[in-house]
Design a protein around this motif. Structure first.
Motif, PDB file in Angstrom:
ATOM      1  N   THR A  92       2.346   0.295   1.063  1.00 44.89           N
ATOM      2  CA  THR A  92       1.971   1.707   1.226  1.00 44.89           C
ATOM      3  C   THR A  92       1.341   2.252  -0.052  1.00 44.89           C
ATOM      4  N   GLU A  93       0.413   3.201   0.126  1.00 44.49           N
ATOM      5  CA  GLU A  93      -0.307   3.798  -1.012  1.00 44.49           C
ATOM      6  C   GLU A  93       0.618   4.786  -1.745  1.00 44.49           C
ATOM      7  N   ASN A  94       1.598   4.212  -2.453  1.00 43.68           N
ATOM      8  CA  ASN A  94       2.610   5.017  -3.131  1.00 43.68           C
ATOM      9  C   ASN A  94       2.969   4.324  -4.438  1.00 43.68           C
ATOM     10  N   MET A  95       2.800   5.037  -5.542  1.00 43.30           N
ATOM     11  CA  MET A  95       2.944   4.434  -6.871  1.00 43.30           C
ATOM     12  C   MET A  95       4.334   3.830  -7.088  1.00 43.30           C
ATOM     13  N   GLU A  96       5.379   4.558  -6.680  1.00 45.49           N
ATOM     14  CA  GLU A  96       6.747   4.071  -6.905  1.00 45.49           C
ATOM     15  C   GLU A  96       6.987   2.729  -6.221  1.00 45.49           C
ATOM     16  N   ALA A 113       0.218 -17.019 -12.734  1.00 48.01           N
ATOM     17  CA  ALA A 113      -0.184 -16.303 -11.519  1.00 48.01           C
ATOM     18  C   ALA A 113      -0.844 -14.959 -11.817  1.00 48.01           C
ATOM     19  N   ILE A 114      -1.850 -14.646 -11.006  1.00 53.90           N
ATOM     20  CA  ILE A 114      -2.525 -13.343 -11.078  1.00 53.90           C
ATOM     21  C   ILE A 114      -1.829 -12.401 -10.095  1.00 53.90           C
ATOM     22  N   LEU A 115      -1.630 -11.162 -10.510  1.00 52.94           N
ATOM     23  CA  LEU A 115      -1.046 -10.148  -9.630  1.00 52.94           C
ATOM     24  C   LEU A 115      -2.128  -9.114  -9.307  1.00 52.94           C
ATOM     25  N   ALA A 116      -2.433  -8.967  -8.023  1.00 55.13           N
ATOM     26  CA  ALA A 116      -3.506  -8.063  -7.614  1.00 55.13           C
ATOM     27  C   ALA A 116      -2.967  -6.975  -6.694  1.00 55.13           C
ATOM     28  N   SER A 117      -3.621  -5.817  -6.719  1.00 56.97           N
ATOM     29  CA  SER A 117      -3.245  -4.740  -5.802  1.00 56.97           C
ATOM     30  C   SER A 117      -4.427  -4.377  -4.918  1.00 56.97           C
ATOM     31  N   ASN A 118      -4.153  -4.189  -3.628  1.00 61.72           N
ATOM     32  CA  ASN A 118      -5.178  -3.747  -2.685  1.00 61.72           C
ATOM     33  C   ASN A 118      -5.198  -2.207  -2.601  1.00 61.72           C
ATOM     34  N   THR A 119      -4.726  -1.553  -3.627  1.00 62.54           N
ATOM     35  CA  THR A 119      -4.712  -0.086  -3.614  1.00 62.54           C
ATOM     36  C   THR A 119      -6.118   0.479  -3.386  1.00 62.54           C
ATOM     37  N   SER A 120      -6.175   1.608  -2.680  1.00 63.56           N
ATOM     38  CA  SER A 120      -7.485   2.213  -2.436  1.00 63.56           C
ATOM     39  C   SER A 120      -7.799   3.304  -3.447  1.00 63.56           C
ATOM     40  N   SER A 121      -6.813   3.663  -4.296  1.00 72.07           N
ATOM     41  CA  SER A 121      -7.109   4.733  -5.257  1.00 72.07           C
ATOM     42  C   SER A 121      -6.205   4.793  -6.484  1.00 72.07           C
ATOM     43  N   LEU A 122      -5.080   4.090  -6.485  1.00 73.85           N
ATOM     44  CA  LEU A 122      -4.130   4.237  -7.597  1.00 73.85           C
ATOM     45  C   LEU A 122      -4.552   3.418  -8.821  1.00 73.85           C
ATOM     46  N   MET A 245      -7.202  12.029  -1.628  1.00 75.28           N
ATOM     47  CA  MET A 245      -7.736  13.279  -2.192  1.00 75.28           C
ATOM     48  C   MET A 245      -6.818  13.819  -3.292  1.00 75.28           C
ATOM     49  N   GLU A 246      -5.506  13.693  -3.089  1.00 74.40           N
ATOM     50  CA  GLU A 246      -4.543  14.152  -4.112  1.00 74.40           C
ATOM     51  C   GLU A 246      -4.710  13.352  -5.406  1.00 74.40           C
ATOM     52  N   VAL A 247      -4.915  12.037  -5.254  1.00 77.92           N
ATOM     53  CA  VAL A 247      -5.117  11.176  -6.432  1.00 77.92           C
ATOM     54  C   VAL A 247      -6.389  11.598  -7.183  1.00 77.92           C
ATOM     55  N   LEU A 248      -7.458  11.882  -6.429  1.00 77.30           N
ATOM     56  CA  LEU A 248      -8.717  12.312  -7.058  1.00 77.30           C
ATOM     57  C   LEU A 248      -8.539  13.669  -7.738  1.00 77.30           C
TER      58      LEU A 248
END
Length: 284
Positions: A92-96, A113-122, A245-248
């Motif tokens: 989920t798109e949630n920082m915590e 190992a590489i750690l990647a995030s599929n985040t759309s804005s964080l 939008m909140e992140v922006l």
């Protein structure tokens, strides 16, 4: 570092299952992880349905479908990241939530190992900061639906190393995607441009400029968009649109990113778009 053979995907929803599918299609061994078996089974069902459609349309043989599925195993424990070359978080798109996952992956996954995030804005930089390997943390933002859409935004955090970037870039290409290099700013490129457009379309509804159908028609016929912004918002999920939008708004502190009050109202009402049956349009 650049030889990624085994991958863990955290989160088996729409995005996670799509990422697992394209990775398995590219020949990787994939572990699809979520918090319970019901969710991972649902993710696998989605992948199977996609592959079956490919077979019906003559894009794959039954054998190819079986081969792809044989490369995917299901998991409900992050301990299964012990022997992976890459972990992609698609929660989920949630920082915590994301930070918790990254702390665990950092403790369990092997040193290379590489750690990647599929985040759309964080912010990737902030996610990387909770690990002991910030040079090996990167953003890998796929588009929805993952098996169809060609783009992957590869986002460099402040500390991301060149060879981490190269490894992820090469993997995206191996998955049949086009990788675009982006620096770590709120919303990256895709959502920094898309979401204010959607938000502006919502303001047009809010101010009574026109009906949703008319607004979508103008953007489809006038700007040659395959889908109008309000239909797209319903498809993305209005709660997700609001979160971005909140992140922006927070990230830039600029009033031009202020979420439209009507968007907030719909989200509070539980009108989240297609997934809840009602957004700017009504879905059966």
């Amino acid at each position: 570092m650049s030889d990624i053979k085994k991958m863990l995907v955290v989160g088996s929803g729409q995005m996670g299952s799509g990422i697992a599918q394209v990775a398995a299609q590219a020949g990787l061994t994939v572990v699809l992880n979520d918090i319970n078996e019901e969710l991972t089974e649902r993710g696998l069902k989605t992948i199977t349905k996609n592959l079956t459609r490919d077979v019906e349309k003559g894009r794959k043989t039954e054998q190819e479908k079986a081969d792809v599925l044989s490369r995917i195993t299901l998991s409900t424990s992050l301990d299964d990241s012990r022997d992976v070359d890459l972990a992609v978080e698609a929660a989920t798109e949630n920082m915590e939530i994301k930070v918790k996952i990254f702390e665990q992956l950092d403790a369990i996954a092997p040193a290379h190992a590489i750690l990647a995030s599929n985040t759309s804005s964080l912010p990737i930089t902030e996610i990387a900061a909770v690990t002991k390997r910030p040079t090996q943390v990167i953003g890998m933002h796929f588009m929805n639906p993952v098996p169809v859409m060609k783009l992957v935004e590869v986002i460099r955090g402040l500390a991301t190393a060149d060879d981490t970037y190269q490894a992820v870039h090469d993997l995206a290409v191996k998955m049949g995607k086009t990788a675009v290099e982006v620096n770590d700013f709120p919303g990256f490129i895709s959502n920094r441009i898309l979401l204010p457009m959607i938000n502006e379309a919502i303001y047009c509804v809010y101010e009574g400029v026109a009906e949703p159908e008319a607004i979508d028609e103008v953007m489809k016929l006038g700007m040659n968009h395959p889908m109008g912004p309000l239909t797209l918002a319903d498809f993305i999920g209005l709660d997700t649109c609001l979160a971005i939008m909140e992140v922006l708004y927070e990230g830039f502190g600029d009033s031009k990113y202020r979420p439209c009050p009507l968007l907030r109202k719909y989200v509070k009402a539980g009108w989240l778009g297609k997934k809840s049956g009602r957004g700017f349009y009504v879905y059966e």
